[in-house]
Design a protein around this motif. Sequence first.
Motif, mmCIF file in Angstrom:
data_model
loop_
_atom_site.group_PDB
_atom_site.id
_atom_site.type_symbol
_atom_site.label_atom_id
_atom_site.label_comp_id
_atom_site.label_asym_id
_atom_site.label_seq_id
_atom_site.Cartn_x
_atom_site.Cartn_y
_atom_site.Cartn_z
ATOM 1 N N ASP A 294 0.678 -1.204 -0.014
ATOM 2 C CA ASP A 294 -0.075 -0.013 -0.105
ATOM 3 C C ASP A 294 0.907 1.151 -0.128
ATOM 4 O O ASP A 294 0.440 2.463 0.045
ATOM 5 N N PRO A 313 -2.320 3.295 -4.531
ATOM 6 C CA PRO A 313 -2.372 2.706 -3.339
ATOM 7 C C PRO A 313 -2.673 3.529 -1.905
ATOM 8 O O PRO A 313 -2.300 4.813 -2.077
ATOM 9 N N SER A 316 0.451 5.261 -0.302
ATOM 10 C CA SER A 316 1.226 5.694 -1.356
ATOM 11 C C SER A 316 2.230 7.127 -1.000
ATOM 12 O O SER A 316 1.835 7.923 -0.234
#
Length: 486
Positions: A294, A313, A316
């Motif tokens: 993630d 994600p 991110s």
Amino acid sequence: MKYYDKLIFELSNEGSIGYSLPKDDFSDISVDLDSSLLRNDTLDLPQVSELTVLRHYTNLSHKNFGVETGFYPLGSCTMKYNPKINEYVASFRGFRRIHPLSDESLVQGSLQIYYEMEQMLSELTGLDAFTFSPFAGAHGELVGLMIMKQYHLLRNDTKRTKVIVPTSAHGTNPASAAVCGFDIIEVPSLDNGRVDVKALKEVLSDEVAGMMLTNPNTLGLFENEIEEISKLIHDAGGLMYYDGANLNALLGYAKIGNMGFDIMHINLHKTFSTPHGGGGPGSGPVGVKAFLKDYLPAPIVDKVNDKYVFKTPSHSIGRISGFYGNFLVVVKAYTYLLSLGKENIKNVAYYSVLNANYIKESLKDEYELPIDDVCMHEFVFDGLKDKSTGVKTLDVAKRLLDYGYHAPTIYFPLLFEQSIMIEPTEVENKETIDDFIKVMKQIAKEAIEDPELVKGAPHHTPIRRIDEVKAAKKPVLKFKDIGKYD
Ligand SMILES: *Cc1c(COP(=O)(O)O)cnc(C)c1O
């Protein structure tokens, strides 16, 4: 001086011209430009005919040495031949001409390549997810370290400001860690070239964010204690980063994830096709274990209901490049992997390791082998065995040029005074390697019988030995500056 050794300015001939244009119909139109934008004197361009220009650049290109002209034993850099089919596929109009802002629905095939490439790299490395955004290996390192940083920060573990790097690491490792704002702790190597685990234990603390390592290490040796090293770092709360610029030695035999690494980068422009050097496009995909998925930079490619889509994600680190990395480099690596196939990928590791060991064993009577061990895809000599001749590693490297070989990496790694690092790669056949061995033996013989010959090399290149310090400190980059520092 031969005609083709001249600079383009020296070929210039007043009045020579390489083009002819129709009469200028707009010469009576004048535009008011600010005087600061106008040139005061005439542009100093060489005046040459079209044929002279053509010959000049063709001759220049013949002075280049590349993997397509000769053997290139460049350790720690995997300079290998990459089959032309990879270039061919990357040149397909459908790949070459896509617009980066195209709607996802129009580029499903290209997204599929990213998706499948991610699966193939995951299978080869034992990591779970990849981003293809980074443009190079060092860029990948930075991205990997940003992920490491984000991981600790989001757990409020803000004390972790240090990254451990072994002394034998590639120079980009400590540089990337510094760029990412980490302090660097160096750990020394043992006499056998491996990380000193005892010294490593002493630097562990709750301030350590992680460790950057490559295995095989930059000496071409496998870190046998890798499981213990990974465990030590993990027990101290850190993450393990793997520098996978050169993966030849392990492909199909060992997985990075199984050695305890959490994050890695791969240089597609070394191991997975795409010629590198000369500043061409690169790609340094970063892979992570599932628990870091993630944190990957945006966007990543996912498959939803049989459609490929871009996603960001949840945690991110953000965007780290415009659009989505160097797509065509990924296409080349994809072609390379498919054309090798699952059956043959192991041969990359097999032959790169065999070739390196074959050279090492064949030359160890003439060249000093400081660590006499089985190597992986590369190994290091510490200069000539006979030190009494005064012939240094630099001289050997220069003499190789006379015999038509590119010089190997020299004076790296820094662990030995006269390092010569050799990586033949898997693409060279036995005949080529035998010739290289013969030449290396010949140079060792010359060093004893006629040391001045080797010390004065190269003798047959367009430019002889240059003053490297002067070239770095006082570079002559302009025609007008020739002679300025003489
Ligand atoms: C080449 C290399 C790098 C850096 O890769 P770039 O694409 O040149 O930035 C990092 N680590 C190792 C071991 C390398 O060989």
